[in-house]
Design a protein around this motif. Structure first.
Motif, PDB file in Angstrom:
ATOM      1  N   ALA A  60     -32.912 -17.360 -52.740  1.00 10.98           N
ATOM      2  CA  ALA A  60     -33.545 -16.472 -52.060  1.00 10.98           C
ATOM      3  C   ALA A  60     -33.892 -15.331 -52.979  1.00 10.98           C
TER       4      ALA A  60
ATOM      5  N   GLY B  88     -32.042  -9.266 -52.462  1.00  5.96           N
ATOM      6  CA  GLY B  88     -31.909  -8.432 -51.397  1.00  5.96           C
ATOM      7  C   GLY B  88     -32.003  -9.268 -49.940  1.00  5.96           C
ATOM      8  N   ALA B  89     -32.744 -10.600 -50.036  1.00  2.00           N
ATOM      9  CA  ALA B  89     -32.931 -11.322 -48.975  1.00  2.00           C
ATOM     10  C   ALA B  89     -31.676 -11.910 -48.493  1.00  2.00           C
ATOM     11  N   GLU B  90     -31.634 -12.344 -46.967  1.00  2.63           N
ATOM     12  CA  GLU B  90     -30.251 -13.125 -46.457  1.00  2.63           C
ATOM     13  C   GLU B  90     -30.332 -14.320 -47.025  1.00  2.63           C
ATOM     14  N   PRO B  91     -29.210 -14.546 -47.811  1.00  2.75           N
ATOM     15  CA  PRO B  91     -29.115 -16.051 -48.260  1.00  2.75           C
ATOM     16  C   PRO B  91     -28.996 -17.175 -46.971  1.00  2.75           C
ATOM     17  N   LEU B  92     -29.340 -18.110 -47.351  1.00  2.76           N
ATOM     18  CA  LEU B  92     -29.439 -19.608 -46.670  1.00  2.76           C
ATOM     19  C   LEU B  92     -28.335 -20.193 -46.828  1.00  2.76           C
TER      20      LEU B  92
ATOM     21  N   ASP C  90     -34.766 -23.008 -35.234  1.00  2.00           N
ATOM     22  CA  ASP C  90     -34.833 -22.490 -36.497  1.00  2.00           C
ATOM     23  C   ASP C  90     -35.748 -22.931 -37.244  1.00  2.00           C
TER      24      ASP C  90
ATOM     25  N   ARG D 156     -38.981 -14.946 -47.829  1.00  2.00           N
ATOM     26  CA  ARG D 156     -38.311 -14.524 -48.856  1.00  2.00           C
ATOM     27  C   ARG D 156     -36.783 -15.300 -49.111  1.00  2.00           C
ATOM     28  N   ALA D 157     -36.798 -16.381 -48.475  1.00  2.49           N
ATOM     29  CA  ALA D 157     -35.705 -17.285 -48.833  1.00  2.49           C
ATOM     30  C   ALA D 157     -36.171 -18.778 -48.152  1.00  2.49           C
TER      31      ALA D 157
END
Length: 239
Positions: A98, A101-105, A151, A177-178
């Motif tokens: 990621a 600052g991006a939401e982690p997967l 998803d 971004r991830a």
């Protein structure tokens, strides 16, 4: 010579001239009939081959709008037709990456947990992959608005994780971004083999898994705007 004889000779000369003129006119008509007939309108490109030299063809005379109207529209693509469901591949071998600052997967892709999962195989060097990413993100929002819980999981098959990281860092907040990373090796080969895709296939590749965990559709190549109705119908989206 008597006047009567002179009159008769003059008459015979006049008839000979008239007959000669009539025969001359008939030869001209016969020559015209020997010319090839004018091209039949509507024969298209064949007119350029069969028409006499100097003759305007039907296709050349036809306006562009008429030619466009006569063209047969392209048939819609038959995505996923005739494909049998297959078990979703194992999530082994994936690394979640990621941007800052991006939401982690999640560590694993959630197949078979009551929602659709759309997997997109891509690479940072693949131009068609990057071009279709905004389309996929937009479709996900559109499908969710139509009542489809789906998803979207991106899986990069870049050879170098640093190349993937640079790509993700350069994306805007609304972009990708991830992504998961699947390096070359037995895990990548297993993923593609389970989907019936060759390891040397061209990117992008799409795999859509039903809420049951069965992959119901594999698409090799980029999707187009015109493909959305087919995808929405497959996932049961409300019209």
């Amino acid at each position: 010579m008597s006047s009567a004889r002179r009159s008769g000779a003059a008459g015979r000369a006049f008839m000979a001239l008239a007959l000669t003129a009539g025969l001359a006119g008939g030869c001209d008509a016969d020559k015209k009939s020997d010319l090839p007939p004018p091209p039949t309108p509507g024969q298209g490109r064949s007119n350029a081959v069969t028409a006499p030299a100097g003759a305007a063809t039907a296709s050349a005379r036809a306006p562009a709008s008429a030619t466009a109207e006569a063209a047969t529209p392209a048939a819609p693509r038959l995505l996923c037709a005739g494909q049998s469901p297959r078990p979703a591949p194992s999530s082994g071998g994936l690394t979640a990456v990621a941007a800052t600052g991006a939401e982690p997967l999640p560590a694993h892709i959630g197949f078979g947990v009551g929602k659709w999962v759309w997997v997109n195989f891509w690479a940072a060097w693949c131009k068609p992959c990057m071009e279709e990413m905004p389309r996929l993100l937009g479709w996900q929002q559109k499908l969710r608005a139509a009542g489809v819980l789906v998803d979207l999981a991106f899986i990069s098959i870049d050879d170098d994780e640093r190349q993937l990281s640079r790509f993700l860092e350069a994306q805007p907040g609304t972009g990708v971004r991830a992504s998961y990373w699947l390096p070359d090796g037995p895990h990548r080969a297993g993923w593609l083999r389970s989907l019936g895709v060759k390891e040397t296939t061209e990117l992008p590749v799409h795999a859509i898994a039903a809420p049951s965990g069965q992959v119901t559709c594999v698409i090799q190549g980029a999707v187009e705007d015109s493909d959305y109705p087919t995808i929405a119908a497959l996932l049961g989206g409300k019209k």
